[in-house]
Design a protein around this motif. Structure first.
Motif, PDB file in Angstrom:
ATOM      1  N   SER A  23       0.833  -1.194   0.000  1.00  9.26           N
ATOM      2  CA  SER A  23       0.000   0.000   0.000  1.00  9.26           C
ATOM      3  C   SER A  23       0.870   1.248   0.000  1.00  9.26           C
ATOM      4  O   SER A  23       2.044   1.215   0.390  1.00  9.26           O
ATOM      5  N   LEU A  24       0.282   2.361  -0.438  1.00  9.84           N
ATOM      6  CA  LEU A  24       1.006   3.626  -0.430  1.00  9.84           C
ATOM      7  C   LEU A  24       1.440   3.992   0.983  1.00  9.84           C
ATOM      8  O   LEU A  24       2.562   4.474   1.201  1.00  9.84           O
ATOM      9  N   THR A  25       0.567   3.719   1.960  1.00 15.30           N
ATOM     10  CA  THR A  25       0.898   4.021   3.358  1.00 15.30           C
ATOM     11  C   THR A  25       2.102   3.218   3.819  1.00 15.30           C
ATOM     12  O   THR A  25       3.001   3.751   4.493  1.00 15.30           O
ATOM     13  N   SER A  26       2.160   1.939   3.446  1.00 14.46           N
ATOM     14  CA  SER A  26       3.271   1.087   3.850  1.00 14.46           C
ATOM     15  C   SER A  26       4.582   1.558   3.234  1.00 14.46           C
ATOM     16  O   SER A  26       5.630   1.597   3.897  1.00 14.46           O
ATOM     17  N   VAL A  27       4.547   1.924   1.950  1.00 17.49           N
ATOM     18  CA  VAL A  27       5.756   2.409   1.283  1.00 17.49           C
ATOM     19  C   VAL A  27       6.243   3.694   1.945  1.00 17.49           C
ATOM     20  O   VAL A  27       7.434   3.851   2.239  1.00 17.49           O
ATOM     21  N   SER A  28       5.321   4.614   2.205  1.00 16.28           N
ATOM     22  CA  SER A  28       5.682   5.883   2.823  1.00 16.28           C
ATOM     23  C   SER A  28       6.258   5.678   4.215  1.00 16.28           C
ATOM     24  O   SER A  28       7.252   6.307   4.589  1.00 16.28           O
ATOM     25  N   ARG A  29       5.663   4.760   4.976  1.00 17.00           N
ATOM     26  CA  ARG A  29       6.124   4.496   6.339  1.00 17.00           C
ATOM     27  C   ARG A  29       7.530   3.902   6.319  1.00 17.00           C
ATOM     28  O   ARG A  29       8.397   4.298   7.116  1.00 17.00           O
ATOM     29  N   GLN A  30       7.794   2.946   5.437  1.00 13.31           N
ATOM     30  CA  GLN A  30       9.116   2.315   5.379  1.00 13.31           C
ATOM     31  C   GLN A  30      10.180   3.310   4.922  1.00 13.31           C
ATOM     32  O   GLN A  30      11.306   3.304   5.430  1.00 13.31           O
ATOM     33  N   LEU A  31       9.831   4.164   3.971  1.00 15.11           N
ATOM     34  CA  LEU A  31      10.796   5.147   3.505  1.00 15.11           C
ATOM     35  C   LEU A  31      11.133   6.137   4.618  1.00 15.11           C
ATOM     36  O   LEU A  31      12.305   6.466   4.839  1.00 15.11           O
ATOM     37  N   ALA A  32      10.110   6.580   5.343  1.00 15.32           N
ATOM     38  CA  ALA A  32      10.349   7.522   6.435  1.00 15.32           C
ATOM     39  C   ALA A  32      11.189   6.892   7.534  1.00 15.32           C
ATOM     40  O   ALA A  32      12.082   7.535   8.111  1.00 15.32           O
TER      41      ALA A  32
END
Length: 306
Positions: free
Chosen positions: A29-38
């Motif tokens: 999910s977009l949320t998962s990608v954003s969280r891992q990148l952060a």
């Protein structure tokens, strides 16, 4: 979150150009990608990606980390392939660097055969006469000519190159032929060099290896250009004997100081110790060793077999 998982997410984001596109390719999910990148940026203590409403761009740190991360992930994947499926056909992209002349004339013609043997592999070939950093430049295997200083790199000899000093007949008729290396002090020389500074040419004498300074009336960073200038009478040139063999046979260039030629300079494949398990690098090094078979390219060219 695992470091390798986050690293893989970042690499996919950098290559896909957006978080949403990376998520679709990874099945996240977009949320998962954003969280891992952060979380990765927090662990590293630096910003990797600049995000706006319209576009995504890597920071300077992000560009550096992307190259290293891509290299590390490739090494991990190849090590796993080598250990878990040693008999399977290798896949992936092989990044190869070579000096311009030998790369163009001796290496590039062999690549179609290698690719036909291994349809799962692809090759990125970089021809350059400057030294490359295997890690920083993302090079899997580099071909180098000459004896190299001790280093942590793995070296495998593939063949040899003999250098020859030649000049056009008109130049020798006008300026005379050098009888000993020290005579070069009175001659114009066409020098191949990639960096500025004084130039000396190596010779073999009864006392061993000697370096003789030469007067570089013309300096070029391309051997073809240097040989072309010597053909036009600009002076003496030092070039691989297989490069000038046809010109010598046709009488357009005349070898000089043959009795003082150095032994062949080794042609070597270099790669990082961590790449010893890489099937694609091992296959490529084996292929070159097989095709070049430890040959002295100078003798090969003179005999007309190449």
């Amino acid at each position: 979150m695992g470091r390798f998982e986050a690293m893989a997410v970042f690499v996919k984001v950098a290559e896909a150009g957006s978080l949403s596109a990376a998520g679709r390719e990874l099945g996240l999910s977009l949320t998962s990608v954003s969280r891992q990148l952060a979380a990765l940026e927090e662990q590293l203590g630096t910003r990797l990606v600049l995000r706006t409403t319209r576009r995504l761009a890597l920071t300077e740190a992000g560009r550096l980390y992307h190259e290293q991360a891509r290299h590390i992930l490739g090494e991990v994947a190849e090590a796993e392939q080598a250990l878990t499926a040693p008999e399977s056909a290798p896949t992936g992209r092989l990044h190869v660097s070579a000096p311009t002349l030998i790369g163009r004339l001796k290496l590039a013609p062999l690549l179609p055969e290698f690719l036909a043997r291994h349809p799962g592999l692809a090759i990125d070939l970089t021809l350059t006469d400057r030294p490359v950093d295997l890690v920083e430049d993302g090079i899997d295997l580099a071909i180098r000519i000459g004896r190299l200083p001790d280093s942590s790199l793995v070296m495998r000899r593939l063949g040899g190159i003999r250098m020859r000093i030649c000049a056009a007949p008109d130049y020798l008729a006008h300026c005379g032929e050098p009888a000993v290396p020290e005579d070069l002090a009175g001659h114009d020389c066409v020098v191949f060099a990639t960096v500025p500074g004084p130039i000396s040419w190596p010779f073999q004498t009864a006392a061993g290896r000697v370096m003789v300074p030469v007067t570089a009336r013309l300096r070029a960073n391309d051997l073809d250009a240097a040989v072309a200038a010597a053909l036009a009478g600009a002076g003496l040139v030092r070039a691989p004997s297989w490069q000038v063999a046809d010109l010598v046979a046709a009488g357009r260039l005349v070898p000089v100081l043959a009795a003082y030629e150095r032994p062949s300079a080794p042609v070597q494949a270099l790669f990082l110790p961590s790449r010893l398990l890489s099937p694609k690098i091992r296959l490529f090094a084996d292929f070159l060793a097989e095709r070049w078979a430890g040959r002295d390219f100078g003798h090969e060219a003179e005999e007309g077999s190449a």
